[in-house]
Design a protein around this motif. Structure first.
Motif, PDB file in Angstrom:
ATOM      1  N   ASN A 117       0.999   9.196   0.475  1.00  0.00           N
ATOM      2  CA  ASN A 117       1.165   7.851   0.455  1.00  0.00           C
ATOM      3  C   ASN A 117      -0.354   7.002  -0.004  1.00  0.00           C
ATOM      4  N   GLU A 121      -0.075   4.897  -3.447  1.00  0.00           N
ATOM      5  CA  GLU A 121      -0.517   3.723  -3.456  1.00  0.00           C
ATOM      6  C   GLU A 121      -1.657   3.310  -3.966  1.00  0.00           C
ATOM      7  N   ARG A 125      -1.249   0.402  -7.033  1.00  0.00           N
ATOM      8  CA  ARG A 125      -2.423  -0.664  -6.597  1.00  0.00           C
ATOM      9  C   ARG A 125      -3.083  -0.960  -7.957  1.00  0.00           C
ATOM     10  N   ARG A 139       6.403  -4.388  -6.310  1.00  0.00           N
ATOM     11  CA  ARG A 139       5.051  -4.279  -5.454  1.00  0.00           C
ATOM     12  C   ARG A 139       4.512  -5.441  -4.794  1.00  0.00           C
ATOM     13  N   ARG A 150       7.688   4.554   4.034  1.00  0.00           N
ATOM     14  CA  ARG A 150       6.670   4.298   3.092  1.00  0.00           C
ATOM     15  C   ARG A 150       6.782   5.180   1.847  1.00  0.00           C
ATOM     16  N   LEU A 154       7.308   4.061  -2.129  1.00  0.00           N
ATOM     17  CA  LEU A 154       6.475   4.416  -3.136  1.00  0.00           C
ATOM     18  C   LEU A 154       6.945   4.892  -4.402  1.00  0.00           C
TER      19      LEU A 154
END
Length: 249
Positions: A117, A121, A125, A139, A150, A154
């Motif tokens: 994760n 992420e 991001r 997002r 999670r 993702l």
């Protein structure tokens, strides 16, 4: 795994798996049941309102622009039917919740979820969302705190990121959604699934364009990984993804 990995090798290694895994909840009867309980008359209208709901209260053509590979008339019919139930944003949140539920049910055995994760992420991001409207909308939704949920959300974001990049590549090749679908493997099967009506045109002369769009998509996705992760992190992410693949229940 080697200690180093190129961004293109990573993209080629993980994208097919993310594409497959990230669509699992969309096809799961459990997701259709979540929609049914909320008042959606069918799974397809929940799919359109739920997946597209992050775009907000928009005309169906905006959803068609973001989805591209569905017949325009079917998109309008299913979007308008779906958003009548509870509006676009609530449907989008409910659909995200269905993804979280799928992840919790099927990825609980993934022991390295926390590190996966963290890296996933970092990737999502890092992306400039210009030209990637559906990805940007997804997002913007909050991620679940529970690790397996999670992870799965993702994965769905990485799937949609590649999908948005692919739409840009297909458009750059001058292809319509129907042409791109027909030029893919099992094209007529997927054309029917996506609402396109027979008889289908001969698109054999467009297959080179379709192949170029795939290559462009792979290159663009590789550039995302190149910007977001170091070579060591890319190798680690590939290894984590292989572990995730073996952990899916």
């Amino acid at each position: 795994m080697t200690d180093q990995m190129t961004s293109r090798a990573l993209a080629d290694a993980v994208s097919p798996f993310f594409g497959d895994l990230g669509s699992k909840y969309m096809l799961d009867p459990a997701t259709a049941e979540i929609g049914k309980a909320a008042g959606f008359s069918d799974g397809f209208s929940f799919y359109f309102a739920g997946r597209g709901g992050v775009l907000g209260d928009v005309d169906a053509d905006v959803v068609y622009a973001a989805f591209m590979f569905f017949d325009q008339g079917i998109t309008r019919k299913m979007w308008e039917r779906g958003v009548k139930v509870e509006g676009a944003r609530k449907a989008g949140a409910r659909y995200a919740g269905a993804a979280d539920a799928w992840g919790k049910a099927h990825l609980a055995g993934f022991k390295s979820a926390a590190r996966f994760n963290e890296l996933a992420e970092k990737v999502v991001r890092s992306v400039d969302p210009a030209g990637l409207a559906l990805f940007a909308g997804l997002r913007a939704e909050p991620l679940a705190g529970e690790a397996a949920s999670r992870t799965y959300r993702l994965v769905t974001w990485l799937r949609e990121l590649r999908g948005c990049l692919h739409i840009n590549a297909v458009v750059a090749e001058g292809l319509t959604g129907m042409q791109a679908v027909l030029a893919s493997e099992n094209g007529e099967f997927f054309a029917k699934l996506h609402g396109y009506q027979e008889p289908y045109p001969d698109i054999s002369h467009l297959k080179d364009r379709r192949a170029r769009a795939e290559e462009t998509t792979a290159r663009l996705m590789a550039e995302v990984y190149e910007r977001a992760l170091t070579a060591d992190e890319r190798a680690e992410f590939a290894a984590l993804t292989a572990e995730l693949k073996s952990s899916v229940a």
